[in-house]
Enzyme design. Structure first.
Site, PDB file in Angstrom:
ATOM      1  N   ARG A   1     -10.651  10.051   0.296  1.00 54.89           N
ATOM      2  CA  ARG A   1     -10.844  10.924  -0.871  1.00 54.89           C
ATOM      3  C   ARG A   1     -12.194  10.872  -1.173  1.00 54.89           C
ATOM      4  O   ARG A   1     -13.152  10.058  -1.106  1.00 54.89           O
ATOM      5  CB  ARG A   1     -10.057  10.165  -1.695  1.00 54.89           C
ATOM      6  CG  ARG A   1      -8.561  10.577  -1.852  1.00 54.89           C
ATOM      7  CD  ARG A   1      -8.346  11.770  -2.185  1.00 54.89           C
ATOM      8  NE  ARG A   1      -6.815  12.304  -2.204  1.00 54.89           N
ATOM      9  CZ  ARG A   1      -6.143  12.937  -1.177  1.00 54.89           C
ATOM     10  NH1 ARG A   1      -6.851  13.069  -0.062  1.00 54.89           N
ATOM     11  NH2 ARG A   1      -4.709  13.053  -1.399  1.00 54.89           N
TER      12      ARG A   1
ATOM     13  N   GLU B   1     -13.693  18.150  -5.683  1.00 55.54           N
ATOM     14  CA  GLU B   1     -13.496  19.432  -4.809  1.00 55.54           C
ATOM     15  C   GLU B   1     -12.659  20.452  -5.729  1.00 55.54           C
ATOM     16  O   GLU B   1     -11.955  20.117  -6.370  1.00 55.54           O
ATOM     17  CB  GLU B   1     -12.938  19.306  -3.599  1.00 55.54           C
ATOM     18  CG  GLU B   1     -11.499  18.475  -3.673  1.00 55.54           C
ATOM     19  CD  GLU B   1     -10.963  17.800  -2.141  1.00 55.54           C
ATOM     20  OE1 GLU B   1     -11.916  17.308  -1.709  1.00 55.54           O
ATOM     21  OE2 GLU B   1      -9.978  18.109  -1.752  1.00 55.54           O
TER      22      GLU B   1
ATOM     23  N   HIS C   1     -11.382  20.265   3.554  1.00 59.86           N
ATOM     24  CA  HIS C   1     -10.285  19.337   3.220  1.00 59.86           C
ATOM     25  C   HIS C   1      -9.264  19.895   4.227  1.00 59.86           C
ATOM     26  O   HIS C   1      -8.001  20.175   3.834  1.00 59.86           O
ATOM     27  CB  HIS C   1      -9.570  19.352   1.891  1.00 59.86           C
ATOM     28  CG  HIS C   1      -8.831  18.344   1.250  1.00 59.86           C
ATOM     29  ND1 HIS C   1      -8.878  17.544   0.143  1.00 59.86           N
ATOM     30  CD2 HIS C   1      -7.810  17.418   2.046  1.00 59.86           C
ATOM     31  CE1 HIS C   1      -7.872  16.600   0.140  1.00 59.86           C
ATOM     32  NE2 HIS C   1      -7.519  16.582   1.386  1.00 59.86           N
TER      33      HIS C   1
ATOM     34  N   GLY D   1      -7.570  17.965   6.564  1.00 57.42           N
ATOM     35  CA  GLY D   1      -7.116  16.877   7.273  1.00 57.42           C
ATOM     36  C   GLY D   1      -5.766  16.958   7.785  1.00 57.42           C
ATOM     37  O   GLY D   1      -5.228  16.811   9.051  1.00 57.42           O
ATOM     38  N   SER D   2      -4.921  17.584   7.067  1.00 55.61           N
ATOM     39  CA  SER D   2      -3.499  17.733   7.375  1.00 55.61           C
ATOM     40  C   SER D   2      -2.994  19.048   7.934  1.00 55.61           C
ATOM     41  O   SER D   2      -2.049  19.444   8.012  1.00 55.61           O
ATOM     42  CB  SER D   2      -2.508  17.346   6.330  1.00 55.61           C
ATOM     43  OG  SER D   2      -2.522  18.268   5.180  1.00 55.61           O
TER      44      SER D   2
HETATM   45  C1  DGY Z   1      -3.119  14.367   1.450  1.00 58.80           C
HETATM   46  O1  DGY Z   1      -1.859  14.592   1.687  1.00 58.80           O
HETATM   47  O2  DGY Z   1      -3.076  13.628   0.610  1.00 58.80           O
HETATM   48  C2  DGY Z   1      -4.055  15.188   1.997  1.00 58.80           C
HETATM   49  O3  DGY Z   1      -5.276  14.817   1.479  1.00 58.80           O
HETATM   50  C3  DGY Z   1      -3.789  16.748   1.789  1.00 58.80           C
HETATM   51  O4  DGY Z   1      -4.011  17.082   3.122  1.00 58.80           O
END
Ligand code: DGY
Length: 322
Positions: A241, A270, A288, A290-291
């Site tokens: 984060r 952000e 962002h 990540g997922s």
């Molecule tokens: C989450 O799932 O918390 C991620 O930051 C979103 O990709």
């Protein structure tokens, strides 16, 4: 039987929206219209809804929770992080809150690893050079980075994502160190070195990868004092984060070279990015991601709906209570 009404704040993968529309009176946002940025608007659109499927970053703080209609029984967030939701306020109103753990751990560790490599090997600089037409051919001293092989990786937050990253890094012959509130079990550690103090941890590593949740407890964790504890030339990566980094302190260390390079996927406030980063060549900036794999986003959507189904269609306990 009447289908429960479900407000979905963001455009989701097609198969997830189709499943939601099949089982709920679903209020979709297929155009991803930005009304989701306004908590009062979310509450307004939730009139009569039994559930809300929201996402990371939606303003689900105390004011929004207080404004929700009494019909709302569950908030299912399309994220593992829950720092955007005032969970105690929701619980106080009898609203269940669920998230999407596990299914995004590998993808998020992949992004941390991508950033590590981008920072170590100056991949962003190289890409910018080629696109700008400024590459005039191979040169023995051009854009020399550092290798990750044999380096000490320090993982801050040794949860599911941190442990996946450790497994990847072992494949690069990295030595794993970690800092967390408590020591992990031996089968999770797999030889990783636990540190009880920030100074011991930061002084022992070559690469710092941050995987801590947002919130007051970790706000500006990586500040000037802790940066000074890093070895000169360390790399810093954050895919947890944004608020856990003191941006001014990190930018200053990137300028002096005390931090050789950094890789960031998340930002304080952000989509705003700390302006000084934009002028620095030695920081790789991702939006962002990540997922953001097709597989993971599908699995996150299924997980959200599994939780909503349990509570709203079957009257059972939530599966992934945040
Ligand atoms: C989450 O799932 O918390 C991620 O930051 C979103 O990709």
């Amino acid at each position: 039987m009447t289908k429960p009404t479900l407000l979905i704040t963001r455009h989701l993968p097609d198969a997830i929206e189709a499943r939601a529309a099949r089982d709920y009176d679903a209020r979709l946002n297929t155009a991803d219209d930005p009304w989701f940025r306004d908590g009062a608007e979310i509450a307004h659109r939730a009139a009569g809804a039994a559930g809300i499927l929201c996402a990371a970053g939606d303003p689900m703080g105390e004011a929004t929770i207080a404004a929700l209609p009494d019909s709302v029984k569950i908030i299912s967030t399309f994220s593992v992080g829950t720092d955007h939701i005032a969970i105690p306020a929701a619980r106080a109103r009898g609203i269940e809150v669920t998230n999407t753990p596990e299914v995004l751990s590998f993808a998020t560790a992949e992004i941390a690893f991508t950033l590590m490599l981008m920072a170590a090997r100056r991949a962003g600089e190289g890409e910018r050079m080629v696109r700008a037409g400024a590459w005039h051919g191979w040169a023995p001293t051009q854009l020399m980075g550092v290798t990750l092989e044999g380096k000490r990786l320090g993982i801050l937050g040794f949860g599911r994502i941190g442990q996946k990253l450790a497994a990847m890094a072992r494949g690069m012959s990295m030595e794993i160190h970690y800092r967390d509130v408590r020591r992990a079990a031996p089968e999770q550690e797999q030889g990783a070195v636990f540190h009880e103090t920030d100074a011991g941890f930061l002084g022992a590593i070559d690469v710092l990868s941050m995987h801590v949740p947002g919130g007051d407890a970790t706000r500006k964790w990586l500040n000037a004092d802790r940066i000074a504890m890093l070895r000169p030339g360390a790399l810093v990566v954050n895919s947890g984060r944004g608020p856990s980094v003191d941006d001014a302190a990190l930018a200053a260390a990137l300028r002096t070279g005390h931090v050789r390079a950094a890789g960031l996927d998340v930002y304080d406030g952000e989509p705003r990015v700390f302006p000084a980063y934009l002028d620095l060549e030695n920081v790789a900036l991702l939006p962002h991601l990540g997922s953001a794999t097709i597989e993971t986003r599908a699995a996150m959507g299924e997980r959200c709906l599994d939780n909503l189904d349990a509570v709203l269609l079957r009257g059972q306990a939530a599966l992934h209570r945040a």
